[in-house]
Design a protein around this motif. Sequence first.
Motif, PDB file in Angstrom:
ATOM      1  N   PRO A 126      -1.308  -9.450  12.108  1.00 37.14           N
ATOM      2  CA  PRO A 126      -1.211  -8.004  12.334  1.00 37.14           C
ATOM      3  C   PRO A 126      -1.147  -7.239  11.010  1.00 37.14           C
ATOM      4  O   PRO A 126      -0.780  -7.793   9.976  1.00 37.14           O
ATOM      5  N   LYS A 127      -1.499  -5.952  11.076  1.00 35.33           N
ATOM      6  CA  LYS A 127      -1.422  -5.088   9.889  1.00 35.33           C
ATOM      7  C   LYS A 127       0.048  -4.888   9.496  1.00 35.33           C
ATOM      8  O   LYS A 127       0.888  -4.576  10.345  1.00 35.33           O
ATOM      9  N   THR A 128       0.357  -5.089   8.217  1.00 35.18           N
ATOM     10  CA  THR A 128       1.755  -4.972   7.761  1.00 35.18           C
ATOM     11  C   THR A 128       2.097  -3.565   7.290  1.00 35.18           C
ATOM     12  O   THR A 128       3.263  -3.244   7.107  1.00 35.18           O
ATOM     13  N   ILE A 129       1.071  -2.713   7.048  1.00 34.62           N
ATOM     14  CA  ILE A 129       1.340  -1.330   6.637  1.00 34.62           C
ATOM     15  C   ILE A 129       0.479  -0.384   7.464  1.00 34.62           C
ATOM     16  O   ILE A 129      -0.548  -0.786   8.014  1.00 34.62           O
ATOM     17  N   THR A 130       0.912   0.876   7.551  1.00 32.77           N
ATOM     18  CA  THR A 130       0.149   1.873   8.290  1.00 32.77           C
ATOM     19  C   THR A 130       0.063   3.162   7.468  1.00 32.77           C
ATOM     20  O   THR A 130       0.950   3.457   6.679  1.00 32.77           O
ATOM     21  N   GLY A 131      -1.010   3.898   7.674  1.00 33.37           N
ATOM     22  CA  GLY A 131      -1.195   5.161   6.948  1.00 33.37           C
ATOM     23  C   GLY A 131      -1.273   4.964   5.452  1.00 33.37           C
ATOM     24  O   GLY A 131      -0.672   5.722   4.691  1.00 33.37           O
ATOM     25  N   PHE A 132      -2.033   3.954   5.033  1.00 33.06           N
ATOM     26  CA  PHE A 132      -2.012   3.591   3.611  1.00 33.06           C
ATOM     27  C   PHE A 132      -2.997   4.428   2.786  1.00 33.06           C
ATOM     28  O   PHE A 132      -3.935   5.024   3.311  1.00 33.06           O
ATOM     29  N   GLN A 133      -2.730   4.466   1.486  1.00 32.63           N
ATOM     30  CA  GLN A 133      -3.644   5.034   0.498  1.00 32.63           C
ATOM     31  C   GLN A 133      -3.909   3.958  -0.548  1.00 32.63           C
ATOM     32  O   GLN A 133      -3.038   3.134  -0.829  1.00 32.63           O
ATOM     33  N   THR A 134      -5.091   3.981  -1.122  1.00 32.76           N
ATOM     34  CA  THR A 134      -5.440   2.986  -2.138  1.00 32.76           C
ATOM     35  C   THR A 134      -5.219   3.561  -3.528  1.00 32.76           C
ATOM     36  O   THR A 134      -5.684   4.672  -3.829  1.00 32.76           O
ATOM     37  N   HIS A 135      -4.453   2.842  -4.348  1.00 31.44           N
ATOM     38  CA  HIS A 135      -4.159   3.257  -5.722  1.00 31.44           C
ATOM     39  C   HIS A 135      -4.447   2.091  -6.659  1.00 31.44           C
ATOM     40  O   HIS A 135      -4.602   0.956  -6.225  1.00 31.44           O
ATOM     41  N   THR A 136      -4.464   2.410  -7.952  1.00 33.54           N
ATOM     42  CA  THR A 136      -4.572   1.367  -8.974  1.00 33.54           C
ATOM     43  C   THR A 136      -3.211   1.213  -9.633  1.00 33.54           C
ATOM     44  O   THR A 136      -2.566   2.211  -9.981  1.00 33.54           O
ATOM     45  N   THR A 137      -2.759  -0.030  -9.774  1.00 34.68           N
ATOM     46  CA  THR A 137      -1.433  -0.268 -10.362  1.00 34.68           C
ATOM     47  C   THR A 137      -1.411   0.180 -11.827  1.00 34.68           C
ATOM     48  O   THR A 137      -2.459   0.152 -12.485  1.00 34.68           O
ATOM     49  N   PRO A 138      -0.227   0.573 -12.351  1.00 32.68           N
ATOM     50  CA  PRO A 138       1.084   0.604 -11.679  1.00 32.68           C
ATOM     51  C   PRO A 138       1.217   1.780 -10.702  1.00 32.68           C
ATOM     52  O   PRO A 138       0.651   2.841 -10.934  1.00 32.68           O
ATOM     53  N   VAL A 139       1.963   1.544  -9.603  1.00 31.40           N
ATOM     54  CA  VAL A 139       2.179   2.584  -8.587  1.00 31.40           C
ATOM     55  C   VAL A 139       3.679   2.685  -8.287  1.00 31.40           C
ATOM     56  O   VAL A 139       4.453   1.768  -8.580  1.00 31.40           O
ATOM     57  N   LEU A 140       4.067   3.829  -7.702  1.00 27.78           N
ATOM     58  CA  LEU A 140       5.453   4.036  -7.275  1.00 27.78           C
ATOM     59  C   LEU A 140       5.558   3.753  -5.781  1.00 27.78           C
ATOM     60  O   LEU A 140       4.711   4.197  -5.004  1.00 27.78           O
ATOM     61  N   LEU A 141       6.596   3.031  -5.374  1.00 29.86           N
ATOM     62  CA  LEU A 141       6.838   2.743  -3.963  1.00 29.86           C
ATOM     63  C   LEU A 141       8.008   3.588  -3.491  1.00 29.86           C
ATOM     64  O   LEU A 141       9.108   3.493  -4.039  1.00 29.86           O
ATOM     65  N   GLY A 142       7.779   4.425  -2.482  1.00 29.76           N
ATOM     66  CA  GLY A 142       8.854   5.233  -1.919  1.00 29.76           C
ATOM     67  C   GLY A 142       9.686   4.428  -0.947  1.00 29.76           C
ATOM     68  O   GLY A 142       9.425   3.243  -0.685  1.00 29.76           O
ATOM     69  N   TYR A 143      10.713   5.073  -0.345  1.00 37.03           N
ATOM     70  CA  TYR A 143      11.574   4.389   0.617  1.00 37.03           C
ATOM     71  C   TYR A 143      10.745   3.994   1.847  1.00 37.03           C
ATOM     72  O   TYR A 143      10.001   4.804   2.393  1.00 37.03           O
ATOM     73  N   GLY A 144      10.866   2.750   2.280  1.00 35.35           N
ATOM     74  CA  GLY A 144      10.166   2.283   3.476  1.00 35.35           C
ATOM     75  C   GLY A 144       8.690   2.026   3.262  1.00 35.35           C
ATOM     76  O   GLY A 144       7.957   1.814   4.233  1.00 35.35           O
ATOM     77  N   GLU A 145       8.232   2.021   2.001  1.00 32.42           N
ATOM     78  CA  GLU A 145       6.818   1.762   1.741  1.00 32.42           C
ATOM     79  C   GLU A 145       6.615   0.316   1.298  1.00 32.42           C
ATOM     80  O   GLU A 145       7.519  -0.313   0.749  1.00 32.42           O
ATOM     81  N   ARG A 146       5.400  -0.168   1.534  1.00 29.50           N
ATOM     82  CA  ARG A 146       5.056  -1.548   1.186  1.00 29.50           C
ATOM     83  C   ARG A 146       3.659  -1.528   0.572  1.00 29.50           C
ATOM     84  O   ARG A 146       2.850  -0.657   0.903  1.00 29.50           O
ATOM     85  N   ALA A 147       3.395  -2.475  -0.320  1.00 31.13           N
ATOM     86  CA  ALA A 147       2.077  -2.545  -0.963  1.00 31.13           C
ATOM     87  C   ALA A 147       1.429  -3.882  -0.644  1.00 31.13           C
ATOM     88  O   ALA A 147       2.111  -4.891  -0.448  1.00 31.13           O
ATOM     89  N   GLU A 148       0.099  -3.859  -0.575  1.00 29.08           N
ATOM     90  CA  GLU A 148      -0.650  -5.114  -0.436  1.00 29.08           C
ATOM     91  C   GLU A 148      -1.925  -5.004  -1.263  1.00 29.08           C
ATOM     92  O   GLU A 148      -2.440  -3.906  -1.490  1.00 29.08           O
TER      93      GLU A 148
END
Length: 239
Positions: free
Chosen positions: A191-213
């Motif tokens: 199953p998809k582990t994240i929803t409503g994602f945006q694609t960024h190039t690292t380094p990135v900031l992770l907010g509360y309740g956010e996950r990266a893949e």
Amino acid sequence: QMAMRSFAHLLHYGEPVIRRAVPLALGLISASNPQLSVLDTLSKLSHDTDSEVAVNAIFAMGLVGGGTNNARLAGMLRQLATYYHKDANCLFMTRIAQGLVHAGKGTLTMNPYRADRTLLSPVSLGGLLSVLVSCLDVKHFLLGRFHYVFYFLAPAIQPRMLITLDEDLNPLPVSVRVGQAVDVVGQAGKPKTITGFQTHTTPVLLGYGERAELATDDYVSLTPIMEGFVILRKIETEE
């Protein structure tokens, strides 16, 4: 929500000593997670007739927005600084709260949960509780001779960046998808582990309740949790 309802009852029916502890509890349950319901409650309490409730609410506002650079909260604190310009204690705490909100220019967090919120750091929690317990008698501690107790917040502060490195520990910019984490425990398949994602190039900031893949098939992560410093290994393609 259950905790918020319980705190509302304590505010209505509790003695002054209990009312002083409620804003601190609100700050602890949503550290570095500025939810609108919590901010509205703390904003009301920051204009309370009991000066100790107001001071604790202002500090809790700083804790709730710790390291998030939250624009709404920063605006509230600017208004409080104008409102309390003649009250030295409230103004001092407002300046402390502003410093916490803009800590690390928005790259830090004070949330004691680590590793995709699966582990609770006892050191971070101890640092937060040391300051919050001293706030129960704020006039004699933080507003008195023991203002250095604020330094106990230092163990609770950690960066919330995701930085990817290659196997020689050199920075390696790659594409990652960042979105709200979804609980997939016990679900069949992949199953998809994240929803409503945006694609960024690292380094990135992770907010509360956010996950990266990872959004690329060229690399594989050496750790299952994409948080903090992550080492990537290049996948060798067969010719």
